[in-house]
Design a protein around this motif. Structure first.
Motif, PDB file in Angstrom:
ATOM      1  N   ARG A  40       8.107  -6.079 -20.438  1.00  0.00           N
ATOM      2  CA  ARG A  40       7.533  -6.956 -21.453  1.00  0.00           C
ATOM      3  C   ARG A  40       7.938  -6.464 -22.830  1.00  0.00           C
ATOM      4  O   ARG A  40       7.850  -5.272 -23.123  1.00  0.00           O
ATOM      5  N   SER A  41       8.432  -7.363 -23.665  1.00  0.00           N
ATOM      6  CA  SER A  41       8.861  -7.051 -25.021  1.00  0.00           C
ATOM      7  C   SER A  41       9.960  -5.987 -24.977  1.00  0.00           C
ATOM      8  O   SER A  41      10.968  -6.172 -24.302  1.00  0.00           O
ATOM      9  N   ARG A  42       9.776  -4.857 -25.622  1.00  0.00           N
ATOM     10  CA  ARG A  42      10.815  -3.822 -25.600  1.00  0.00           C
ATOM     11  C   ARG A  42      10.984  -3.249 -24.197  1.00  0.00           C
ATOM     12  O   ARG A  42      12.033  -2.733 -23.843  1.00  0.00           O
ATOM     13  N   ILE A  57      17.512  -2.974  -7.107  1.00  0.00           N
ATOM     14  CA  ILE A  57      16.381  -3.782  -7.569  1.00  0.00           C
ATOM     15  C   ILE A  57      16.634  -5.230  -7.129  1.00  0.00           C
ATOM     16  O   ILE A  57      17.703  -5.776  -7.379  1.00  0.00           O
ATOM     17  N   LYS A  58      15.642  -5.840  -6.482  1.00  0.00           N
ATOM     18  CA  LYS A  58      15.819  -7.189  -5.927  1.00  0.00           C
ATOM     19  C   LYS A  58      15.750  -8.291  -6.976  1.00  0.00           C
ATOM     20  O   LYS A  58      16.399  -9.322  -6.845  1.00  0.00           O
ATOM     21  N   THR A  59      14.918  -8.088  -8.000  1.00  0.00           N
ATOM     22  CA  THR A  59      14.781  -9.090  -9.053  1.00  0.00           C
ATOM     23  C   THR A  59      14.190  -8.434 -10.299  1.00  0.00           C
ATOM     24  O   THR A  59      13.527  -7.394 -10.203  1.00  0.00           O
ATOM     25  N   LEU A  60      14.446  -9.045 -11.434  1.00  0.00           N
ATOM     26  CA  LEU A  60      13.920  -8.541 -12.699  1.00  0.00           C
ATOM     27  C   LEU A  60      13.201  -9.682 -13.403  1.00  0.00           C
ATOM     28  O   LEU A  60      13.700 -10.810 -13.419  1.00  0.00           O
ATOM     29  N   ILE A  61      12.037  -9.372 -13.959  1.00  0.00           N
ATOM     30  CA  ILE A  61      11.256 -10.336 -14.735  1.00  0.00           C
ATOM     31  C   ILE A  61      11.146  -9.780 -16.147  1.00  0.00           C
ATOM     32  O   ILE A  61      10.703  -8.651 -16.334  1.00  0.00           O
ATOM     33  N   ALA A  62      11.566 -10.582 -17.125  1.00  0.00           N
ATOM     34  CA  ALA A  62      11.541 -10.159 -18.528  1.00  0.00           C
ATOM     35  C   ALA A  62      10.639 -11.109 -19.312  1.00  0.00           C
ATOM     36  O   ALA A  62      10.916 -12.304 -19.399  1.00  0.00           O
ATOM     37  N   VAL A  63       9.572 -10.561 -19.858  1.00  0.00           N
ATOM     38  CA  VAL A  63       8.598 -11.355 -20.610  1.00  0.00           C
ATOM     39  C   VAL A  63       8.735 -11.040 -22.096  1.00  0.00           C
ATOM     40  O   VAL A  63       8.597  -9.888 -22.508  1.00  0.00           O
ATOM     41  N   ALA A  64       9.045 -12.067 -22.880  1.00  0.00           N
ATOM     42  CA  ALA A  64       9.164 -11.934 -24.332  1.00  0.00           C
ATOM     43  C   ALA A  64      10.109 -10.797 -24.712  1.00  0.00           C
ATOM     44  O   ALA A  64       9.817  -9.995 -25.588  1.00  0.00           O
ATOM     45  N   GLY A  65      11.239 -10.745 -24.033  1.00  0.00           N
ATOM     46  CA  GLY A  65      12.153  -9.626 -24.187  1.00  0.00           C
ATOM     47  C   GLY A  65      13.194  -9.769 -25.280  1.00  0.00           C
ATOM     48  O   GLY A  65      13.686 -10.860 -25.557  1.00  0.00           O
ATOM     49  N   VAL A  66      13.524  -8.632 -25.858  1.00  0.00           N
ATOM     50  CA  VAL A  66      14.623  -8.541 -26.823  1.00  0.00           C
ATOM     51  C   VAL A  66      15.928  -8.518 -26.033  1.00  0.00           C
ATOM     52  O   VAL A  66      16.088  -7.717 -25.120  1.00  0.00           O
TER      53      VAL A  66
END
Length: 180
Positions: A40-42, A57-66
């Motif tokens: 999340r974020s940074r 890693i099977k999947t990546l979730i990026a929340v409000a990411g730079v």
């Protein structure tokens, strides 16, 4: 792996994230062959950096990411104080150090079989939604599996859509971890 004990805003501190893989292997009920990463974020920036070194890693979730540290600096000039304080050699190698922390510059190095879920609030004032939109564009060009979800009228913390977001995340994880 060595870390200098300092926050380098996406430098040697990423070693701490990578080291978690060895810790997970020691947890009896953990499935170390079926791991997702969420930042999340940074933390999204650090996740992008970590998965370059963690091809399992099977999947990546990026929340409000730079996704572009250069653009983040243009949008929030006060971030330069953070960069100067935390990024080693920042003032000597600004371009190089910010490129290292900008996934849009090296998205082709991400594991090609790892789907990425980008989530962002349209009215985010800390990390402009354009970061997720630009990264989604780069991923599309690279034909990298991804999904972009933008919540209208929501902020950096996604306060208006938190429950819905968590439901979307669980659904995503079900798709890529439980039913690969």
């Amino acid at each position: 792996m060595e870390n200098n004990g300092s926050d380098e805003f996406g430098g040697a501190d990423v070693n701490d994230v990578v080291a978690l893989m060895d810790i997970i292997k020691q947890i009896p009920d953990a499935d170390s062959d079926n791991i997702a990463m969420m930042g999340r974020s940074r933390g999204s920036m650090q996740s992008y950096l970590a998965v370059k070194r963690l091809p399992n890693i099977k999947t990546l979730i990026a929340v409000a990411g730079v996704s572009d540290a250069h653009q983040a600096l243009i949008e929030r000039p006060n971030m330069e104080k953070v960069y100067k304080k935390r990024i080693p050699d920042y003032e000597v190698n600004i371009q190089q150090e910010l490129d290292k922390r900008s996934v849009t510059k090296w998205a082709h190095e991400l594991p090609s079989n790892m789907p990425i879920f980008l989530i962002h609030g349209e009215k985010d004032r800390r990390v402009n939604v354009g970061h997720s939109i630009r990264l989604a564009t780069v991923l599309k060009i690279l034909e990298h599996p991804h999904k972009l979800l933008v919540y209208p009228d929501d902020n950096h913390s996604l306060t208006q859509h938190r429950r819905r977001m968590m439901s979307e995340v669980v659904s995503w994880l079900d798709s890529y971890l439980r039913n690969p």
